[in-house]
Design an enzyme around this catalytic site. Structure first.
Site, PDB file in Angstrom:
ATOM      1  N   CYS A 168       0.833  -1.203   0.000  1.00 11.52           N
ATOM      2  CA  CYS A 168       0.000   0.000   0.000  1.00 11.52           C
ATOM      3  C   CYS A 168       0.863   1.246   0.000  1.00 11.52           C
ATOM      4  CB  CYS A 168      -0.929  -0.011   1.211  1.00 11.52           C
ATOM      5  SG  CYS A 168      -1.975   1.441   1.232  1.00 11.52           S
ATOM      6  N   CYS A 171      -0.543   4.125   1.984  1.00  6.83           N
ATOM      7  CA  CYS A 171      -0.408   4.082   3.452  1.00  6.83           C
ATOM      8  C   CYS A 171       1.034   4.375   3.873  1.00  6.83           C
ATOM      9  CB  CYS A 171      -0.746   2.708   4.021  1.00  6.83           C
ATOM     10  SG  CYS A 171      -1.976   1.803   3.147  1.00  6.83           S
ATOM     11  N   ASP A 172       1.986   3.845   3.132  1.00  7.91           N
ATOM     12  CA  ASP A 172       3.366   3.832   3.629  1.00  7.91           C
ATOM     13  C   ASP A 172       4.344   4.715   2.844  1.00  7.91           C
ATOM     14  OD1 ASP A 172       2.526   1.911   5.468  1.00  7.91           O
ATOM     15  OD2 ASP A 172       2.931   0.266   4.100  1.00  7.91           O
TER      16      ASP A 172
END
Ligand code: NAP
Length: 350
Positions: A168, A171-172
Site C-alpha cells: 500500500c 499508506c506507507d
C-alpha cells in the site's frame, strides 16, 4: 435477542447496506473490523480498500472541488479531528468512507469495531463470535468484507514487511525511509500504475516491474504513469528476491527476465511495493458459503445478492472479482439490504 441484520465489513458495500437497512428500520449492526496490527499489515482495517487510496475521481457526485467546509459540516467533529487535511482536489478515499460511515450512523446504524472470527451459518438464527469475545445472533447476514492485496509469496517479502516491503503505497509511501530513494512496484494493472505514480512524490525513481511486455492497466492510468519521467518500466521481468539486511531493511531487489530466465539484474531500492491483485476476505466463513475458484463468494441467483445459504447475502468485492469498483460495491450493498429486508418480511421475521 437476535439482530435482524448484521453487516460484516465497512467498505462502500457495507455502509450502503447499512444506510438502506437503517432507513428500513431494521437497526442494522455493522461489524466494521478490528484495529489490529495484523489487519494493518494485511490491508484489512475498517473502512476497506478505499481508505488506502488517494483521490477518488470516478465516484459519481464528487467532481473536483474543495470539500473542506462540507467535510467539516458533515462528519462528526471527533472523527474529523483525526482525518488528514483535505487536499481540495475532490474527494479522497478516506474522506468518502468517513462520509458513508457518518451517513449510516445518522440513520441509526450501530457499529462494532471488531472482527468476526467464527460464524455458524448451519442453523438459524445464525451465530458468530468476534475477536473481542462478543457472541452475536443474527436473523440475516450481509457479508461485505471486501478483498485485500496479494503478495508474490517470497520469504524475503515476509522478512522485510514493515522494513521497506508494503502493498500500500498510499499508506506507507510518505515514510522517511522512502524519501529520495529508488523504489520498486510490482505489477502491470491499475493498482501498479496508481501506486507508482503516487510514489513519484517521494522516491527518486520508481521502477515498475511487469512480467509481460504489455500493461494490463486502463489506457488513461497507463498513459499517466508512462508519461511520468520518474517511472521506468522493467518489462518482461519478475522479482526474484527482495534484498536487504536487518539494519537497513530493503536495499534492493533482484529481478529475473521472463524471456531469458537466466538473465537477472539487481536494482537498488529502499522500498518494494506489491500491486498484483487481490484475495477476497472470506477465511472467517470456513467454507460455509459457496465460492468460485478464486475464492470469491458466489451470487447464486442472477441480479440478486443471494448466496448459497438462505438469509445470507453478499455485497461488494468479496463477491465481485470482475468490476471491483467503489460504485458497484455500493450498488450491490444497496441490493443486499433490499434483499435482506424482503427476505425477512417473507419469512415473517421483520
Ligand atoms: P489486476 O488488474 O488484476 O492486475 C494485477 C497485475 O499484477 C497484472 O498486471 C498481473 O500481470 C500482475 N500479476 C499478478 N500476479 C502476479 C505474479 N504472481 N507475479 C507478477 N505479476 C503478477 O489488479 P489491480 O491492478 O489491483 O486492479 C484490480 C481492479 O481494480 C481493476 O478492475 C482495476 O481497474 C481497478 N483499479 C482501479 C483504479 C482506479 O481507477 N483508480 C486503481 C486501482 C485498481 P498480468 O497482466 O500479466 O496478468
Amino acid at each position: 435477542m437476535a439482530e435482524r441484520v448484521v453487516i460484516i465489513g465497512s467498505g462502500p458495500a457495507g455502509w450502503t447496506a447499512a444506510i438502506y437497512a437503517a432507513r428500513a428500520s431494521l437497526e442494522p449492526l455493522v461489524i466494521e473490523g478490528a484495529i489490529t496490527e495484523e489487519n494493518r499489515q494485511q490491508g484489512t482495517l475498517p473502512l476497506g480498500q478505499l481508505a488506502l487510496t488517494t483521490e477518488v475521481e470516478n465516484f459519481p457526485g464528487f467532481p473536483v472541488a474543495d470539500l473542506a467546509a462540507y467535510l467539516d459540516n458533515a462528519i462528526d467533529p471527533k472523527k474529523r479531528r483525526y482525518m488528514a487535511p483535505h487536499a481540495g482536489q475532490g474527494v479522497s478515499g478516506p474522506e468518502l468512507m468517513e462520509l458513508m460511515r457518518q451517513q449510516a450512523v445518522n440513520f441509526g446504524a450501530r457499529i462494532l469495531t471488531d472482527d468476526v472470527v467464527e460464524i455458524d451459518l448451519s442453523s438459524h438464527p445464525f451465530s458468530m463470535k468476534t475477536l473481542g469475545g462478543e457472541q452475536i445472533e443474527a436473523l440475516s447476514v450481509i457479508v461485505a468484507t471486501g478483498a485485500r492485496a496479494n503478495y508474490l509469496g517470497l520469504k524475503s517479502e515476509e522478512r522485510f514487511k514493515n522494513a521497506g516491503v508494503s502493498a500500500c503505497a498510499v499508506c506507507d509511501g510518505a515514510l522517511p525511509r522512502f524519501r529520495d530513494k529508488p523504489l520498486v512496484v510490482v505489477g502491470g494493472g491499475d493498482s501498479a500504475m496508481e501506486e507508482a505514480t503516487f510514489l513519484t512524490k517521494f522516491g527518486s525513481v520508481v521502477y515498475v516491474v511487469h512480467r509481460r511486455d504489455k500493461l494490463r492497466a486502463s489506457k488513461i492510468m497507463a498513459e499517466r504513469a508512462l508519461a511520468n519521467e520518474k517511472i521506468r518500466v522493467k518489462w518482461n521481468s519478475v522479482v526474484d528476491e527482495v534484498l536487504g539486511n536487518e539494519t537497513d531493511g530493503v536495499n534492493g531487489v533482484r529481478i529475473r527476465s521472463t524471456v531469458d530466465t537466466d538473465e537477472t539484474e539487481e536494482l537498488e531500492a529502499a522500498g518494494y511495493f506489491a500491486a498484483i491483485g487481490h484475495t477476497p476476505n472470506t477465511s472467517f466463513l470456513s467454507g460455509q458459503l459457496e465460492t468460485n475458484k478464486k475464492g470469491y463468494v458466489v451470487w447464486t441467483t442472477p441480479a440478486r445478492t443471494y448466496t448459497s445459504v438462505e438469509g445470507v447475502f453478499a455485497a461488494g468485492d468479496v463477491a465481485d472479482d470482475y468490476y471491483r469498483q467503489a460504485v458497484t460495491a455500493a450498488g450491490t450493498g444497496c441490493m443486499a439490504a433490499l434483499d435482506a429486508e424482503r427476505w425477512l418480511a417473507a419469512k415473517g421475521l421483520e
